[in-house]
Scaffold this motif. Structure first.
Motif, PDB file in Angstrom:
ATOM      1  N   LEU A 196     -19.021 -24.395  -4.770  1.00  0.00           N
ATOM      2  CA  LEU A 196     -19.346 -23.132  -4.116  1.00  0.00           C
ATOM      3  C   LEU A 196     -20.859 -23.079  -3.948  1.00  0.00           C
ATOM      4  CD1 LEU A 196     -18.180 -20.452  -3.069  1.00  0.00           C
ATOM      5  CD2 LEU A 196     -18.400 -19.545  -5.394  1.00  0.00           C
ATOM      6  N   ALA A 197     -21.329 -23.073  -2.701  1.00  0.00           N
ATOM      7  CA  ALA A 197     -22.755 -23.203  -2.415  1.00  0.00           C
ATOM      8  C   ALA A 197     -23.257 -22.052  -1.558  1.00  0.00           C
ATOM      9  CB  ALA A 197     -23.029 -24.543  -1.719  1.00  0.00           C
ATOM     10  N   GLY A 198     -24.587 -21.979  -1.457  1.00  0.00           N
ATOM     11  CA  GLY A 198     -25.237 -20.939  -0.672  1.00  0.00           C
ATOM     12  C   GLY A 198     -26.554 -20.560  -1.313  1.00  0.00           C
ATOM     13  N   ARG A 199     -27.435 -19.969  -0.507  1.00  0.00           N
ATOM     14  CA  ARG A 199     -28.739 -19.573  -1.034  1.00  0.00           C
ATOM     15  C   ARG A 199     -28.572 -18.464  -2.076  1.00  0.00           C
ATOM     16  NH1 ARG A 199     -31.927 -18.994   3.268  1.00  0.00           N
ATOM     17  NH2 ARG A 199     -30.441 -19.112   4.981  1.00  0.00           N
ATOM     18  N   ASN A 200     -29.645 -18.209  -2.839  1.00  0.00           N
ATOM     19  CA  ASN A 200     -29.626 -17.107  -3.797  1.00  0.00           C
ATOM     20  C   ASN A 200     -29.296 -15.799  -3.081  1.00  0.00           C
ATOM     21  OD1 ASN A 200     -30.300 -18.741  -5.962  1.00  0.00           O
ATOM     22  ND2 ASN A 200     -32.493 -18.376  -5.776  1.00  0.00           N
ATOM     23  N   GLY A 201     -28.419 -15.006  -3.682  1.00  0.00           N
ATOM     24  CA  GLY A 201     -28.047 -13.735  -3.078  1.00  0.00           C
ATOM     25  C   GLY A 201     -26.939 -13.822  -2.055  1.00  0.00           C
ATOM     26  N   THR A 215     -23.214 -24.321  -7.376  1.00  0.00           N
ATOM     27  CA  THR A 215     -24.382 -25.184  -7.458  1.00  0.00           C
ATOM     28  C   THR A 215     -25.250 -25.107  -6.213  1.00  0.00           C
ATOM     29  OG1 THR A 215     -25.126 -27.469  -7.869  1.00  0.00           O
ATOM     30  CG2 THR A 215     -23.140 -27.196  -6.539  1.00  0.00           C
ATOM     31  N   HIS A 216     -26.562 -25.365  -6.421  1.00  0.00           N
ATOM     32  CA  HIS A 216     -27.498 -25.530  -5.315  1.00  0.00           C
ATOM     33  C   HIS A 216     -27.714 -27.012  -5.002  1.00  0.00           C
ATOM     34  CE1 HIS A 216     -28.754 -21.375  -6.399  1.00  0.00           C
ATOM     35  NE2 HIS A 216     -29.052 -21.296  -5.128  1.00  0.00           N
ATOM     36  N   ASP A 217     -27.166 -27.887  -5.828  1.00  0.00           N
ATOM     37  CA  ASP A 217     -27.456 -29.315  -5.742  1.00  0.00           C
ATOM     38  C   ASP A 217     -26.505 -29.998  -4.764  1.00  0.00           C
ATOM     39  OD1 ASP A 217     -27.835 -32.076  -6.201  1.00  0.00           O
ATOM     40  OD2 ASP A 217     -28.488 -31.705  -8.256  1.00  0.00           O
ATOM     41  N   MET A 218     -27.017 -30.318  -3.585  1.00  0.00           N
ATOM     42  CA  MET A 218     -26.179 -30.940  -2.560  1.00  0.00           C
ATOM     43  C   MET A 218     -25.771 -32.361  -2.931  1.00  0.00           C
ATOM     44  SD  MET A 218     -25.863 -28.489  -0.371  1.00  0.00           S
ATOM     45  CE  MET A 218     -25.975 -27.394  -1.805  1.00  0.00           C
ATOM     46  N   GLU A 219     -26.597 -33.039  -3.730  1.00  0.00           N
ATOM     47  CA  GLU A 219     -26.247 -34.390  -4.174  1.00  0.00           C
ATOM     48  C   GLU A 219     -24.961 -34.338  -5.003  1.00  0.00           C
ATOM     49  OE1 GLU A 219     -28.055 -36.935  -3.205  1.00  0.00           O
ATOM     50  OE2 GLU A 219     -29.890 -35.932  -2.512  1.00  0.00           O
ATOM     51  N   LEU A 220     -24.847 -33.340  -5.878  1.00  0.00           N
ATOM     52  CA  LEU A 220     -23.642 -33.204  -6.702  1.00  0.00           C
ATOM     53  C   LEU A 220     -22.424 -32.902  -5.847  1.00  0.00           C
ATOM     54  CD1 LEU A 220     -24.916 -31.147  -9.788  1.00  0.00           C
ATOM     55  CD2 LEU A 220     -24.822 -33.636  -9.485  1.00  0.00           C
ATOM     56  N   ILE A 221     -22.611 -32.046  -4.852  1.00  0.00           N
ATOM     57  CA  ILE A 221     -21.492 -31.711  -3.964  1.00  0.00           C
ATOM     58  C   ILE A 221     -20.997 -32.956  -3.236  1.00  0.00           C
ATOM     59  CG2 ILE A 221     -20.849 -30.446  -1.874  1.00  0.00           C
ATOM     60  CD1 ILE A 221     -22.674 -28.201  -2.792  1.00  0.00           C
ATOM     61  N   ALA A 225     -15.963 -28.191  -0.288  1.00  0.00           N
ATOM     62  CA  ALA A 225     -17.161 -27.354  -0.365  1.00  0.00           C
ATOM     63  C   ALA A 225     -16.922 -26.044   0.372  1.00  0.00           C
ATOM     64  CB  ALA A 225     -18.365 -28.076   0.231  1.00  0.00           C
ATOM     65  N   VAL A 226     -17.301 -24.949  -0.245  1.00  0.00           N
ATOM     66  CA  VAL A 226     -17.236 -23.625   0.371  1.00  0.00           C
ATOM     67  C   VAL A 226     -18.645 -23.046   0.346  1.00  0.00           C
ATOM     68  CG1 VAL A 226     -16.305 -21.286   0.207  1.00  0.00           C
ATOM     69  CG2 VAL A 226     -14.853 -23.258  -0.333  1.00  0.00           C
ATOM     70  N   VAL A 227     -19.121 -22.574   1.488  1.00  0.00           N
ATOM     71  CA  VAL A 227     -20.483 -22.049   1.605  1.00  0.00           C
ATOM     72  C   VAL A 227     -20.436 -20.565   1.948  1.00  0.00           C
ATOM     73  CG1 VAL A 227     -22.730 -22.254   2.755  1.00  0.00           C
ATOM     74  CG2 VAL A 227     -21.320 -24.301   2.374  1.00  0.00           C
ATOM     75  N   LEU A 228     -21.208 -19.776   1.202  1.00  0.00           N
ATOM     76  CA  LEU A 228     -21.380 -18.359   1.494  1.00  0.00           C
ATOM     77  C   LEU A 228     -22.783 -18.129   2.044  1.00  0.00           C
ATOM     78  CD1 LEU A 228     -19.829 -16.695  -1.697  1.00  0.00           C
ATOM     79  CD2 LEU A 228     -18.706 -17.157   0.492  1.00  0.00           C
ATOM     80  N   ASN A 229     -22.885 -17.203   2.973  1.00  0.00           N
ATOM     81  CA  ASN A 229     -24.185 -16.821   3.517  1.00  0.00           C
ATOM     82  C   ASN A 229     -24.166 -15.328   3.823  1.00  0.00           C
ATOM     83  OD1 ASN A 229     -26.878 -17.479   4.541  1.00  0.00           O
ATOM     84  ND2 ASN A 229     -26.049 -16.971   6.545  1.00  0.00           N
ATOM     85  N   GLN A 230     -25.070 -14.602   3.199  1.00  0.00           N
ATOM     86  CA  GLN A 230     -25.168 -13.154   3.388  1.00  0.00           C
ATOM     87  C   GLN A 230     -23.821 -12.460   3.179  1.00  0.00           C
ATOM     88  OE1 GLN A 230     -27.008 -12.674   7.263  1.00  0.00           O
ATOM     89  NE2 GLN A 230     -29.046 -13.085   6.444  1.00  0.00           N
ATOM     90  N   GLY A 231     -23.120 -12.899   2.135  1.00  0.00           N
ATOM     91  CA  GLY A 231     -21.868 -12.250   1.764  1.00  0.00           C
ATOM     92  C   GLY A 231     -20.649 -12.661   2.557  1.00  0.00           C
ATOM     93  N   LYS A 232     -20.794 -13.604   3.483  1.00  0.00           N
ATOM     94  CA  LYS A 232     -19.667 -14.060   4.296  1.00  0.00           C
ATOM     95  C   LYS A 232     -19.404 -15.539   4.047  1.00  0.00           C
ATOM     96  CE  LYS A 232     -20.522 -10.826   8.113  1.00  0.00           C
ATOM     97  NZ  LYS A 232     -19.242 -10.074   8.029  1.00  0.00           N
ATOM     98  N   LYS A 233     -18.141 -15.935   4.152  1.00  0.00           N
ATOM     99  CA  LYS A 233     -17.811 -17.355   4.074  1.00  0.00           C
ATOM    100  C   LYS A 233     -18.088 -17.997   5.427  1.00  0.00           C
ATOM    101  CE  LYS A 233     -13.542 -19.011   4.014  1.00  0.00           C
ATOM    102  NZ  LYS A 233     -12.182 -19.348   3.566  1.00  0.00           N
ATOM    103  N   ALA A 280     -29.749 -23.041   8.146  1.00  0.00           N
ATOM    104  CA  ALA A 280     -29.636 -21.598   8.363  1.00  0.00           C
ATOM    105  C   ALA A 280     -28.912 -20.920   7.208  1.00  0.00           C
ATOM    106  CB  ALA A 280     -28.895 -21.327   9.670  1.00  0.00           C
ATOM    107  N   TRP A 281     -28.179 -21.716   6.421  1.00  0.00           N
ATOM    108  CA  TRP A 281     -27.489 -21.189   5.245  1.00  0.00           C
ATOM    109  C   TRP A 281     -28.274 -21.461   3.967  1.00  0.00           C
ATOM    110  CZ3 TRP A 281     -22.609 -24.367   6.886  1.00  0.00           C
ATOM    111  CH2 TRP A 281     -22.104 -23.838   8.096  1.00  0.00           C
ATOM    112  N   GLY A 282     -29.494 -21.991   4.102  1.00  0.00           N
ATOM    113  CA  GLY A 282     -30.320 -22.287   2.947  1.00  0.00           C
ATOM    114  C   GLY A 282     -30.029 -23.615   2.292  1.00  0.00           C
ATOM    115  N   LEU A 283     -29.387 -24.543   3.035  1.00  0.00           N
ATOM    116  CA  LEU A 283     -29.005 -25.836   2.470  1.00  0.00           C
ATOM    117  C   LEU A 283     -29.735 -26.972   3.173  1.00  0.00           C
ATOM    118  CD1 LEU A 283     -25.110 -25.354   2.380  1.00  0.00           C
ATOM    119  CD2 LEU A 283     -26.792 -24.623   0.680  1.00  0.00           C
ATOM    120  N   LEU A 284     -29.930 -28.062   2.454  1.00  0.00           N
ATOM    121  CA  LEU A 284     -30.434 -29.306   3.022  1.00  0.00           C
ATOM    122  C   LEU A 284     -29.468 -30.424   2.678  1.00  0.00           C
ATOM    123  CD1 LEU A 284     -34.264 -29.159   2.199  1.00  0.00           C
ATOM    124  CD2 LEU A 284     -33.194 -28.954   4.450  1.00  0.00           C
ATOM    125  N   PRO A 285     -29.306 -31.416   3.544  1.00  0.00           N
ATOM    126  CA  PRO A 285     -28.374 -32.504   3.234  1.00  0.00           C
ATOM    127  C   PRO A 285     -28.905 -33.354   2.091  1.00  0.00           C
ATOM    128  CG  PRO A 285     -29.660 -33.072   5.160  1.00  0.00           C
ATOM    129  CD  PRO A 285     -30.004 -31.650   4.828  1.00  0.00           C
TER     130      PRO A 285
END
Length: 277
Positions: A37-42, A196-202, A209-217, A235-240
Motif C-alpha cells: 500500500l503506497a502513496g505520499r504522506n497524507g 511502505t514508501h520504498d518502491m524497491e521493496l514493492i 500494489a495499491v496506490v492512494l493519492n489525496q484520499g482516493k485509490k 504525480a502520486w509522489g512516487l519514483l520508480p
C-alpha cells in the motif's frame, strides 16, 4: 480464486475539521496475497489500515473481514484475525523479556498455557529470536525490535498481518532480512499488507500494489504495471526503483572505464526518473 479476506467498500473517512482522509475507496484483499500500500504522506494509507483494525470508524461505507461486518467490532476483536505492527516498535513493546512480550497477546486472547507456549516458541523460531528470548527487548537493535513486534503479532495466529513502514530506520541488511521474514510468513499462508514508501521493496517482494493519492485509490495492479512507464506516478509522489529507471535508459550507454560507466549510469537513472515528473 482465493476467498476475499478483507473487503472495504465505498469507504469514507472525514476529519473533525471536515477534510476527507478517504473518499469512496474500495479495497479488497484475498487470502494469501502480499499487497503493498503506497502513496505520499497524507494520502490515506495509515487511515485505511486503522479502519481495517477498527481503531477508528468510517463516516460511510462498510468493512467486512472473512465475510463478517466489522462495524460493531473493537480493536481487540480484530486482533484475533489481524496482527498490526506499528512503524515504531517501541510503541508496542512494554514487557521485561522478549518471551513475555510475545506471550502477552495469546494470554489476552485466552489461549491455554500449552497453546501459549507452542505459539511463542513458533513465533520465536519464525523470527529468529529464540536465542534472545530472555533479553530485555528495549535494549535490542531497531531491526530486532521490529521482529519482536512481528513475533508478538503472529503468536496470536492471525490470518492477516498489517505492517506500517516496518523497514524505516533500518540498514539495508536489516531491511532485507525483515522482508525475507515477511515473504516466509506469506508462504505459510499469512496474508500481508505492507504500507511502505520504498518502491524497491514493492518491486521485489509484493505481488500487488495499491496506490492512494489525496484520499482516493488511483492504482491497483502488479508492481510491473505500476512501473512500466505508462503512468505519471510522480504525480502520486512516487519514483520508480533505480533498476527500473536504468533499464529504460540502457540503450546508447557506451563507457570506456568504470568511472565513466558510473557517471553514465547515474545520469541514466536520473533521466529515467525525470520522465515520471
Amino acid at each position: 480464486m482465493p476467498d476475499t479476506l478483507l473487503n472495504i467498500q465505498d469507504i469514507v473517512f472525514t476529519y473533525k475539521n471536515g477534510g476527507r482522509a478517504l473518499d469512496h475507496v474500495d479495497f479488497a484483499v484475498r487470502a494469501g496475497e502480499f499487497v503493498a500500500l503506497a502513496g505520499r504522506n497524507g494520502s490515506g494509507k495509515t487511515t485505511l489500515t486503522r479502519l481495517a483494525m477498527s481503531l477508528i470508524k468510517p463516516a460511510g461505507g462498510s468493512i467486512q473481514f472473512a465475510g463478517n461486518g466489522t462495524a460493531a467490532m473493537t480493536p481487540a476483536d480484530m486482533a484475533r484475525s489481524i496482527g498490526y505492527v506499528f512503524q515504531n516498535p517501541d510503541r508496542q513493546i512494554f514487557r521485561e523479556t522478549v518471551l513475555k512480550e510475545i506471550a502477552y497477546g495469546p494470554e489476552q486472547l485466552g489461549f491455554s498455557p500449552e497453546a501459549i507456549n507452542e505459539s511463542v516458541a513458533w513465533a520465536l523460531k519464525m523470527t529468529g529470536l529464540t536465542e534472545l528470548a530472555g533479553n530485555f527487548p528495549r535494549m535490542l537493535s531497531r531491526g530486532h525490535k521490529q521482529k519482536v513486534a512481528i513475533a508478538s503479532a503472529i503468536a496470536m495466529r492471525p490470518k492477516m498481518l498489517i505492517l506500517d513502514e516496518p523497514t524505516s530506520g533500518q540498514d539495508p541488511w536489516e531491511a532485507q532480512n525483515l522482508m525475507e521474514l515477511l515473504t516466509g510468513l506469506n508462504q505459510q499462508g499469512i496474508t500481508i499488507i505492507l504500507v511502505t514508501h520504498d518502491m524497491e521493496l514493492i518491486a521485489r517482494y509484493a505481488g500487488r500494489a495499491v496506490v492512494l493519492n489525496q484520499g482516493k485509490k488511483v492504482f491497483d495492479g502488479t508492481p510491473a504495471e505500476l512501473f512500466d512507464g505508462s503512468r505519471n506516478i510522480a504525480a502520486w509522489g512516487l519514483l520508480p526503483p533505480a533498476a527500473v529507471a536504468l533499464s529504460q535508459q540502457l540503450t546508447g550507454i557506451d563507457a570506456g572505464n568504470a568511472a565513466e560507466l558510473t557517471d553514465l549510469l547515474g545520469a541514466a537513472i536520473k533521466k529515467g526518473r525525470e520522465q515520471y515528473a
